[in-house]
Write an enzyme that holds these catalytic residues in place. Structure first.
Site, PDB file in Angstrom:
ATOM      1  N   ASP A 215      37.792 -25.541 -20.801  1.00  0.00           N
ATOM      2  CA  ASP A 215      37.389 -26.878 -20.391  1.00  0.00           C
ATOM      3  C   ASP A 215      36.075 -26.837 -19.619  1.00  0.00           C
ATOM      4  O   ASP A 215      35.857 -25.941 -18.792  1.00  0.00           O
ATOM      5  CB  ASP A 215      38.499 -27.464 -19.515  1.00  0.00           C
ATOM      6  CG  ASP A 215      38.272 -28.917 -19.151  1.00  0.00           C
ATOM      7  OD1 ASP A 215      38.219 -29.749 -20.065  1.00  0.00           O
ATOM      8  OD2 ASP A 215      38.146 -29.209 -17.943  1.00  0.00           O
TER       9      ASP A 215
ATOM     10  N   GLU B  73      34.357 -25.804 -24.669  1.00  0.00           N
ATOM     11  CA  GLU B  73      34.052 -27.234 -24.615  1.00  0.00           C
ATOM     12  C   GLU B  73      32.726 -27.349 -23.873  1.00  0.00           C
ATOM     13  O   GLU B  73      32.679 -27.362 -22.652  1.00  0.00           O
ATOM     14  CB  GLU B  73      35.135 -28.021 -23.880  1.00  0.00           C
ATOM     15  CG  GLU B  73      34.847 -29.522 -23.911  1.00  0.00           C
ATOM     16  CD  GLU B  73      35.372 -30.290 -22.698  1.00  0.00           C
ATOM     17  OE1 GLU B  73      35.563 -31.500 -22.817  1.00  0.00           O
ATOM     18  OE2 GLU B  73      35.553 -29.676 -21.623  1.00  0.00           O
TER      19      GLU B  73
END
Length: 562
Positions: free
Chosen positions: A223, A284
């Site tokens: 993330d 990401e």
């Protein structure tokens, strides 16, 4: 049965370089709280996922990616982690995770878990220790604590704004009750950012990686992978008006894409290389171009990075040709596969997004009062065509749960039901991401459409989802579910993930046409029907075809007549 189903341990055998599983895999994202709920409390869980693995095997995916299920107060749906090495009771137990992993591997499905290294929850023991400690202490040094500006430190250290809206700094009270230092949170105030210049933080996360790798996971989706490192001196920065919330359209942002972050992933790459089975890291990283994104997947860094420039491309033939061309130049140039993705838990579902009639920056979401409402029939047709195009591209592809059912964004959620921090931190100016996170429908006539047996649902499900439930689509010719199953089986049969793309000319500016091996793909993004080659044999089409004519908003895979 495949060999991996007969021998799950085969999943953890290293392949020849250049043939690793992640180079061509179709990976299915599961948002655990909205996938399947075995407990009946209205929130999906790990046993629920395990109960539906056979459905994913028949769909034909190679791996699943689980959004966060670790211990969390759930201020941001699990992206605020309070314990990186345990399962939140909402989702089950570590034993439930082990059962899921074993069951997935037995079906030849690999498992990728979400890791959130940019920030933790403010309830994490590390942050609570930092609050209790003095300024300048080792406990404070784990996070981005800074003295404020002004005569008495009453002003934040800089002008940065949170991705979720509002200031990115919060001031604490010290142990004596007096106003004290400020801490950085690029997201919600309950999500303090780590200081990744601190070696203690780096060693902490090596331990987290080893914990899950030792249990047998196949990789990590990371993330905010373009975060972690902040520019020296923390200079002021004001993003452009109407910019993407994660910086995907901007360059030179002092908290995104800093050079020092690559050292972290080189270290992680080396750690994963010590485990058998081609374990993978996927970034990401919201960056403005494929070239910028490719920096995250150089040979000694991550293995994949989400291709957000592709996701953010509209249903426009010229733009699609450009982004595919650039992707297939930039990623292979550093020895990595390109990835392809159209939907995830942070963006408007592409069955709605591709038919919006006004600009909608990433992260803003859509609601009943948004400008440019989508046209449902057009959106579904374009979504099916876009997926048909995407799954023929060489590289690895990501699917988001429910897109195989043709689910649109849920627009008419009542304000009282919304839970995304974006909605609250912008005082309702941005609807946020709840509309793509509604629990998905399995059985039309069951409580909560088969999400569970109790009828409870943490976000309300729209009535229209009864007709989109999985049981209404299984075996139904022309359904979106059967389209996806056919696409995935045909993609595997023809080895398209490991293929090469060459453009096909002669169809006009509003058509995307290319050849991958023996398969020719034609996608009509224009306003007029297109003639297909005489005698072509149709392998799969996203919608009805009238003889040798390809309608608008339709894509097809064809081969020469044999």
């Amino acid at each position: 049965m495949t060999s991996t189903q007969e021998n799950p341990s085969a999943l953890h055998v290293d392949a020849e370089p250049g043939t690793e599983w992640w180079r061509t895999a179709v990976i299915y994202q599961i948002y655990p709280r909205s996938f399947a709920d075995a407990s009946g409390d209205g929130i999906g869980d790990l046993p629920g996922i395990t109960s539906r693995l056979d459905d994913l095997r028949t769909l034909g995916v190679d791996a699943i990616w689980l959004s966060p299920f670790m211990t969390s107060p759930q201020r941001d749906a699990g992206y605020d982690v309070a314990d990186y090495c345990d399962v939140d009771p909402l989702f089950g137990t570590l034993a439930d995770f082990d059962d899921l992993l074993e069951a997935a591997h037995a079906r030849g499905i690999r498992v990728i878990v979400d890791l959130v290294p940019n920030h933790s929850s403010d309830q994490h023991a590390w942050f609570q220790e930092a609050l209790a400690a003095a300024p300048g202490s080792p406990e404070r040094a784990r996070y981005m604590f800074r003295d404020g500006k002004g005569a008495n430190g009453e002003l934040p250290p800089n002008n940065w704004e949170s991705v979720f809206g509002g200031p990115a700094w919060t001031r604490i009270k010290e142990a004596d009750g007096e106003p004290g230092q400020w801490y950085l949170h690029l997201f919600d105030s309950s999500q303090p950012d780590f200081d990744w210049s601190n070696e203690v933080v780096r060693e902490d996360f090596r331990g987290v990686l080893r914990f899950w790798l030792d249990r047998g996971v196949d990789g990590f989706r990371v993330d905010v992978a373009h975060g972690l490192i902040k520019a020296d001196g923390l200079p002021d920065y004001t993003p452009p008006a109407e910019s993407d919330s994660m910086g995907g359209g901007e360059t030179d942002v002092p908290y995104w894409g800093q050079e020092g972050v690559h050292e972290v992933y080189r270290d992680w790459h080396e750690l994963l290389a010590g485990y058998a089975g081609d374990r993978a890291l996927c970034a990401e990283a919201w960056l403005p171009t494929p070239d910028k994104t490719a920096l995250w997947v150089r040979p000694d860094e991550m293995h994949q990075a989400f291709n957000f420039p592709y996701l953010q491309t509209g249903w426009d033939a010229a733009a699609l040709r450009d982004v595919v061309t650039e992707s297939l130049r930039a990623f292979p140039a550093v020895g990595a596969p390109s990835t392809w993705v159209l939907s995830n838990h942070d963006v408007v579902r592409h069955a709605s997004r591709l038919a919006l009639t006004a600009e909608n920056p990433q992260g803003h979401g859509i609601g009943p009062d948004s400008a440019g409402q989508p046209i449902p029939d057009v959106g579904l047709a374009r979504a099916r065509a876009a997926t048909t195009l995407m799954l023929a591209l060489p590289g690895s592809a990501y699917l988001y749960q429910g897109e195989e059912l043709g689910l649109p964004e849920v627009i008419d959620l009542p304000d009282s039901a919304r839970q995304d921090p974006t909605w609250f931190r912008t005082n309702g100016e941005r609807y946020g991401r709840d509309g793509c996170r509604v629990p998905i429908p399995w059985t039309a006539d069951a409580p909560a459409y088969g999400f569970n047996d109790s009828g409870e649902s943490w976000l309300p499900q729209p009535a229209e989802w009864a007709r989109l439930a999985r049981d209404r689509q299984v075996g139904v010719e022309g359904s979106t579910l059967e389209l996806y199953r056919t696409l995935l089986a045909t993609r595997r049969e023809h080895g398209l993930g490991a293929g090469d793309l060459s453009w096909v000319e002669g169809y006009g500016d509003d058509v995307v046409a290319f050849r991958n091996g023996a398969v020719t793909v034609v996608a009509n993004a224009g306003a007029e029907p297109v003639e297909l080659p005489a005698g072509a044999r149709v392998l799969v089409a996203s919608g009805p075809i009238d003889g040798a004519t390809l309608p608008v908003d339709t894509a097809v895979w064809i081969t020469s007549a044999s």
